[in-house]
Design a protein around this motif. Structure first.
Motif, PDB file in Angstrom:
ATOM      1  N   ASP A 193       0.850  -1.185   0.000  1.00  0.00           N
ATOM      2  CA  ASP A 193       0.000   0.000   0.000  1.00  0.00           C
ATOM      3  C   ASP A 193       0.887   1.238   0.000  1.00  0.00           C
ATOM      4  O   ASP A 193       2.079   1.169   0.269  1.00  0.00           O
ATOM      5  N   THR A 194       0.274   2.400  -0.292  1.00  0.00           N
ATOM      6  CA  THR A 194       1.070   3.614  -0.476  1.00  0.00           C
ATOM      7  C   THR A 194       1.173   4.457   0.776  1.00  0.00           C
ATOM      8  O   THR A 194       1.725   5.546   0.737  1.00  0.00           O
ATOM      9  N   ALA A 195       0.656   4.006   1.914  1.00  0.00           N
ATOM     10  CA  ALA A 195       0.781   4.769   3.151  1.00  0.00           C
ATOM     11  C   ALA A 195       2.229   4.792   3.610  1.00  0.00           C
ATOM     12  O   ALA A 195       2.954   3.802   3.517  1.00  0.00           O
ATOM     13  N   THR A 196       2.671   5.952   4.115  1.00  0.00           N
ATOM     14  CA  THR A 196       4.007   6.043   4.690  1.00  0.00           C
ATOM     15  C   THR A 196       3.989   5.445   6.092  1.00  0.00           C
ATOM     16  O   THR A 196       2.938   5.077   6.625  1.00  0.00           O
ATOM     17  N   GLY A 236       1.556   6.817   8.392  1.00  0.00           N
ATOM     18  CA  GLY A 236       0.153   6.582   8.085  1.00  0.00           C
ATOM     19  C   GLY A 236      -0.419   7.503   7.032  1.00  0.00           C
ATOM     20  O   GLY A 236      -1.567   7.326   6.632  1.00  0.00           O
ATOM     21  N   TYR A 237       0.359   8.465   6.561  1.00  0.00           N
ATOM     22  CA  TYR A 237      -0.128   9.411   5.559  1.00  0.00           C
ATOM     23  C   TYR A 237      -0.008   8.807   4.164  1.00  0.00           C
ATOM     24  O   TYR A 237       1.007   8.199   3.826  1.00  0.00           O
ATOM     25  N   VAL A 238      -1.019   8.987   3.355  1.00  0.00           N
ATOM     26  CA  VAL A 238      -1.003   8.504   1.975  1.00  0.00           C
ATOM     27  C   VAL A 238      -0.717   9.680   1.046  1.00  0.00           C
ATOM     28  O   VAL A 238      -1.539  10.604   0.930  1.00  0.00           O
ATOM     29  N   ARG A 253      -0.570  12.260  -1.918  1.00  0.00           N
ATOM     30  CA  ARG A 253      -1.454  12.613  -3.024  1.00  0.00           C
ATOM     31  C   ARG A 253      -0.713  13.530  -3.983  1.00  0.00           C
ATOM     32  O   ARG A 253       0.162  14.298  -3.556  1.00  0.00           O
ATOM     33  N   ARG A 308      10.256   4.390   2.628  1.00  0.00           N
ATOM     34  CA  ARG A 308       8.807   4.237   2.509  1.00  0.00           C
ATOM     35  C   ARG A 308       8.165   5.528   2.004  1.00  0.00           C
ATOM     36  O   ARG A 308       7.230   5.492   1.185  1.00  0.00           O
ATOM     37  N   GLY A 360       6.045   6.005  -1.460  1.00  0.00           N
ATOM     38  CA  GLY A 360       4.706   6.571  -1.517  1.00  0.00           C
ATOM     39  C   GLY A 360       4.609   7.743  -2.473  1.00  0.00           C
ATOM     40  O   GLY A 360       3.626   7.891  -3.200  1.00  0.00           O
ATOM     41  N   ALA A 378       2.433   8.068  -6.099  1.00  0.00           N
ATOM     42  CA  ALA A 378       1.469   9.133  -6.411  1.00  0.00           C
ATOM     43  C   ALA A 378       1.614   9.627  -7.844  1.00  0.00           C
ATOM     44  O   ALA A 378       0.701  10.269  -8.377  1.00  0.00           O
TER      45      ALA A 378
END
Length: 384
Positions: free
Chosen positions: A10-13, A16-18, A20, A43, A47, A51
């Motif tokens: 998944d793209t969350a750092t 926990g921030y994804v 954009r 990481r 991410g 994006a």
């Protein structure tokens, strides 16, 4: 690309921030020195790259952020290529004290989680600074925890409430959708006993900040200009309406709000244009302070401006080109023009809000005296 084999996809750092996409789409992303040295940095880099799935990713782990080879030697071509390139790296001297001389600047602490800016303002003075001129890429520095630790050390040495400025060498929020850095920066300053944040931006993206407990320790400031000036000189920047909406939302969230009207460009009909603009701004947002400033660019930056707009553009046509006019080495409009413009804008501001603090940016002390602003010397956007 996989910077983290065997890690979740998944793209969350790690925070926990994804990430954009921000306000530009880089053609290439360069993973430079320091981007792969810790799990947190790897990481975040992964991410950010996720994006922008259409961007070319170049691994250049041995090259520092300010030594990326962009190819062109022509200054304008180099500048344009830099605006298409996002560099992810580390910055080991990101906390500094400014060293202005020859103007009224009080000097101040600033820090750099970003370098340069994705916007395309044709008057940009940063394009002529040494740190940008030879490496005009858009940069995200992945070592934010280390940068904030250095802010903490500096603040503790100073031992009294002190502003640390985010916006001297970059836009403070333009890349925030990509990094989510505000969600670490705002709580850091909120919890600090003496360090305070002043942030300058043109961004309309304030969403990451609105639910944070800032405790009044973060001052948010927007650079604003009339729509006609934005349209003519501020390519790829948010509209005035977008900026004002972000200012209103931040004010509603309790942040102290400031505005910087800079550079003031006396285009045809400027008196009416700036009157309407200032009335709009001051009627919509309660400002703690408003700072006015004129063009104050370096010769190298003005050469780029003229490559983009032509030699007889509305800025260049009015410049005072004699060297030594002020000791800081910048090129400005003639003093008489600056004073008349300031005087007109000050009248409008005082009519609309007699209580707002007013400052001038990078001006000579005698200008303050001429405008009866002597008490405002040192009361600019960059300091408390």
């Amino acid at each position: 690309m996989s910077l983290l084999p065997a890690e979740p996809t998944d793209t969350a750092t790690l925070s926990g921030y994804v990430p954009r996409p921000a306000s530009f789409a880089p053609v290439r992303i360069v993973l430079a020195k320091g981007s792969n040295t810790t799990a947190v940095r790897r990481r975040l880099a992964e991410g950010i790259c996720a994006a922008y799935p259409e961007s070319e990713v170049v691994e250049d782990f041995g090259t520092p952020h300010n030594r990326i080879n962009l190819g062109p030697s022509d200054p304008l071509a180099l500048h344009e290529e830099g605006k298409r390139t996002l560099v992810l790296a580390e910055h080991n001297s990101a906390v500094r004290h400014s060293t202005e001389e020859g103007n009224s600047c009080p000097n101040y602490w600033h820090f750099s989680p970003y370098g340069f800016c994705p916007y395309g303002c044709t008057y940009c003075y940063l394009a002529g600074t040494q740190g940008v001129r030879f490496s005009p890429t858009v940069k995200v520095f992945l070592n934010l925890p280390e940068i904030l630790a250095e802010v903490d050390r500096a603040a503790r040495r100073i031992g009294k409430p002190t502003a640390f400025y985010l916006g001297k060498l970059q836009d403070g929020l333009a890349l925030d959708p990509l990094t989510g850095y505000s969600r670490q920066i705002i709580p850091f300053f909120a919890d600090h006993s003496t360090a305070r944040l002043t942030l300058l931006t043109k961004s309309a993206e304030a969403g990451n900040l609105l639910d944070l407990d800032h405790r009044g320790h973060a001052i948010l400031s927007w650079t604003v200009n009339p729509p006609a000036v934005i349209e003519a000189f501020e390519e790829n920047t948010p509209s005035l309406e977008g900026r004002l909406a972000a200012m209103e939302a931040a004010a509603e969230a309790g942040y102290p709000i400031r505005a910087v009207v800079m550079p003031i460009i006396p285009i045809a009909g400027w008196e009416a244009i700036y009157h309407e603009f200032l009335t709009d701004v001051l009627s919509r947002v309660r400002l703690q302070r408003i700072t006015l400033g004129s063009i104050c660019s370096y010769p190298q930056a003005m050469r780029l401006t003229e490559r983009k707009l032509g030699r007889e553009n509305p800025i260049s046509a009015r410049l005072e080109r004699r060297q030594g006019r002020m000791a800081d080495g910048r090129i400005r409009f003639p003093r008489e023009l600056r004073e008349s413009v300031y005087r007109r804008l000050l009248d409008v501001i005082r009519q609309e809000d007699a209580e707002v603090e007013i400052g001038l940016c990078l001006e000579e002390p005698s200008m303050f005296d001429s405008l009866d602003l002597g008490d405002s010397i040192g009361r600019c956007n960059c300091v408390l």
